[in-house]
Design an enzyme around this catalytic site. Sequence first.
Site, PDB file in Angstrom:
ATOM      1  N   THR A  45      77.933  16.663 -31.938  1.00  0.00           N
ATOM      2  CA  THR A  45      77.235  17.567 -31.043  1.00  0.00           C
ATOM      3  C   THR A  45      75.800  17.659 -31.558  1.00  0.00           C
ATOM      4  O   THR A  45      75.472  17.025 -32.548  1.00  0.00           O
ATOM      5  CB  THR A  45      77.985  18.918 -31.089  1.00  0.00           C
ATOM      6  N   ASP A  71      88.968  17.836 -25.737  1.00  0.00           N
ATOM      7  CA  ASP A  71      88.977  19.138 -26.401  1.00  0.00           C
ATOM      8  C   ASP A  71      90.104  20.043 -25.910  1.00  0.00           C
ATOM      9  O   ASP A  71      90.337  21.100 -26.500  1.00  0.00           O
ATOM     10  CB  ASP A  71      87.631  19.843 -26.198  1.00  0.00           C
ATOM     11  N   GLY A  93      79.441  19.628 -35.166  1.00  0.00           N
ATOM     12  CA  GLY A  93      80.499  19.413 -36.152  1.00  0.00           C
ATOM     13  C   GLY A  93      81.903  19.767 -35.736  1.00  0.00           C
ATOM     14  O   GLY A  93      82.771  19.923 -36.586  1.00  0.00           O
ATOM     15  N   GLY A  94      82.189  19.928 -34.422  1.00  0.00           N
ATOM     16  CA  GLY A  94      83.559  20.251 -34.022  1.00  0.00           C
ATOM     17  C   GLY A  94      84.009  21.551 -34.665  1.00  0.00           C
ATOM     18  O   GLY A  94      83.261  22.525 -34.754  1.00  0.00           O
ATOM     19  N   THR A 139      76.570  19.062 -26.078  1.00  0.00           N
ATOM     20  CA  THR A 139      77.369  17.982 -26.640  1.00  0.00           C
ATOM     21  C   THR A 139      77.872  17.001 -25.594  1.00  0.00           C
ATOM     22  O   THR A 139      77.995  17.337 -24.411  1.00  0.00           O
ATOM     23  CB  THR A 139      78.582  18.576 -27.387  1.00  0.00           C
ATOM     24  N   ASN A 148      80.681  15.557 -26.930  1.00  0.00           N
ATOM     25  CA  ASN A 148      81.917  15.632 -27.709  1.00  0.00           C
ATOM     26  C   ASN A 148      81.869  14.630 -28.852  1.00  0.00           C
ATOM     27  O   ASN A 148      81.405  14.955 -29.919  1.00  0.00           O
ATOM     28  CB  ASN A 148      83.164  15.455 -26.849  1.00  0.00           C
ATOM     29  N   GLU A 184      84.805  15.158 -23.003  1.00  0.00           N
ATOM     30  CA  GLU A 184      85.168  16.540 -23.314  1.00  0.00           C
ATOM     31  C   GLU A 184      86.604  16.885 -22.970  1.00  0.00           C
ATOM     32  O   GLU A 184      87.155  17.872 -23.489  1.00  0.00           O
ATOM     33  CB  GLU A 184      84.230  17.499 -22.569  1.00  0.00           C
ATOM     34  N   SER A 188      85.984  25.560 -27.194  1.00  0.00           N
ATOM     35  CA  SER A 188      84.953  24.934 -28.012  1.00  0.00           C
ATOM     36  C   SER A 188      84.788  25.687 -29.319  1.00  0.00           C
ATOM     37  O   SER A 188      85.189  26.846 -29.447  1.00  0.00           O
ATOM     38  CB  SER A 188      83.617  24.935 -27.258  1.00  0.00           C
ATOM     39  N   SER A 189      84.184  25.012 -30.298  1.00  0.00           N
ATOM     40  CA  SER A 189      83.782  25.669 -31.544  1.00  0.00           C
ATOM     41  C   SER A 189      82.280  25.899 -31.606  1.00  0.00           C
ATOM     42  O   SER A 189      81.787  26.470 -32.585  1.00  0.00           O
ATOM     43  CB  SER A 189      84.201  24.816 -32.742  1.00  0.00           C
TER      44      SER A 189
END
Length: 594
Positions: free
Chosen positions: A395, A437, A487-488, A413, A415, A434, A466-467
């Site tokens: 991202t 996710d 960074g997920g 992002t 992803n 995406e 999402s994070s």
Amino acid sequence: MPLRAASGGLKGRADRFDVGFGTLRTLYVLVTCLWSVVVVSTANAASMQPVAAENGMVVSAQHLATQIGVDILKHGGSAIDAAVAVGYALAVVYPSAGNLGGGGFMTIRFADGRTTFLDFREKAPGEASRDMYLDKDGNVIKGLSTTGWLAVGVPGTVAGLEYARKKYGTMTRATLIGPAIELAEDGYILDQGDVDMLASATEDFRKFPATAEIFLNKGQPFTAGQRLVQRDLADTLRLIRNQGVDGFYGGRTAAAIVKASRTGGGIIDQADLNRYRTRELAPVECEYRGYHVISAPPPSSGGVAICEMLNILEGYPLRELGWGSAQALHYEIEAMRHAFVDRNNLLGDPDFVSNPVHDLIDKKYSANIRDFITADKAGASSDVRHVVPHEGSNTTHFSIIDHAGNAVSMTYTLNDWFGARVVATGTGVLMNDEMDDFTPNAGRARIDGLVGASANAIVPGKAPRSSMSPTIITKDGKPVLILGTPGGSHIITTVLQTILNVVDFQMNIQEAVDAPRIHNQWLPDVTEVEPYALSPDTRKILESMGYRFDDSQPANHVAAIIVGAPTLGGKAIGRNRFYGANDPRRGTGLALGY
């Protein structure tokens, strides 16, 4: 459904907290006295000074995009104007994550104290289904949700940038998108960091001719010093300049996306593009040691998890324990573990899930969690059995503040690096993956017995959890810290540790960004560590407590700004008010002010 009814899992956990832990506080004090050792980071000692400026600051993952943002500020634009310009520019010069074909979040804190959050996250197409990535036995088909057109969610970036510009910006679309058009039309010289990113996807580019035509140089990887020209993308950007969202979600661009999707086995149609809307939501807000935290609400899990972890850690004397001490790291890891239990099982798109946000960020709830954490022993993630979905870590984030004090923290992002690796011919637009996710097998038991949480199941029109955690922190009604990272799932713990480094461990902003990190996300029951994050003796102490470590922590790229001085409560350098820190980990990016 009442909020409490949606959080049945919370009561079950709270019941466990109330039993048999009355002596833990005494044990905690004893162990704290024994292990109150400060470990000094090699990376921290080597940090450069933050970039200082008087009138405004931009930090992004690509130097050309940063320069464009600063130019907008210099010409009287607001932080929102600069964010829109940087967002469009990164779609050209940072194609691995900057995008038109993805989505993201923008946290805004206005100079007058108002706050808002823009959600332009991708959504599942209308023909999406709960089990679309499973075989007949209920197992996930490898690669189906990560590469190719079936992996693509309905993109939201253009809608989000245009929503922000139209409602909160002060400059014209032509002014803000013009630099991106020029960079796409004329091209830009690739640095080594740029070509390293492009090289990471060479073999996937070769699978898709429309993508290879742009991102390979006559079939071969680009090298530093060569020029990347993207004339199709320039044409798409011109359509947006002239027609706004209709230049992307309708007309020639939309027709090309739909045609490529259908031809390539995807399911996006014109109705999906017509339906896409940006959501404006209230941010998640909480307090930590006298600082006010403003962050991302669902469909992001980031703000909730960050607030929950901060609430847990507020009960421990981290500054006294010292950065990198075994005891401080023990509490940080346990806070991460407990927050991720809740994050993974209870949170999802607010249009589809009743998220127990109030309960999760309640300080009483976190106090109960502290009672469940023993002072000398690692927790066990195996107590709760659910599956943790993959989340792409590639991202990009940027942070901006203007002369007046308007602040923007934005993360967006595709992803994975370069998303699904597909481009609709003639558009130059890389599309996201995406859909990966979502929890692909929600409600189904895997071969190992783990069951996916349904809060993040695939549903048409739903945004995947999402994070991404674009965050702004204030003190006494004024912004003091703007930060975020790609960074997920590592986004959440990276933002947390950067905040702790600044607030608890009194680092300057560049030291806080540079310091090595750890990451625990509940499952798998292992803590990832960067080099130098643990000294050998600290590692031995933690292993004796039951922790297991993995040295494969990926490198996030934090973009952060501190306001007032290089450290919280510190002394300003001359007339400079803003101090920017660009993370050195990826070898790209720039902090720049004026």
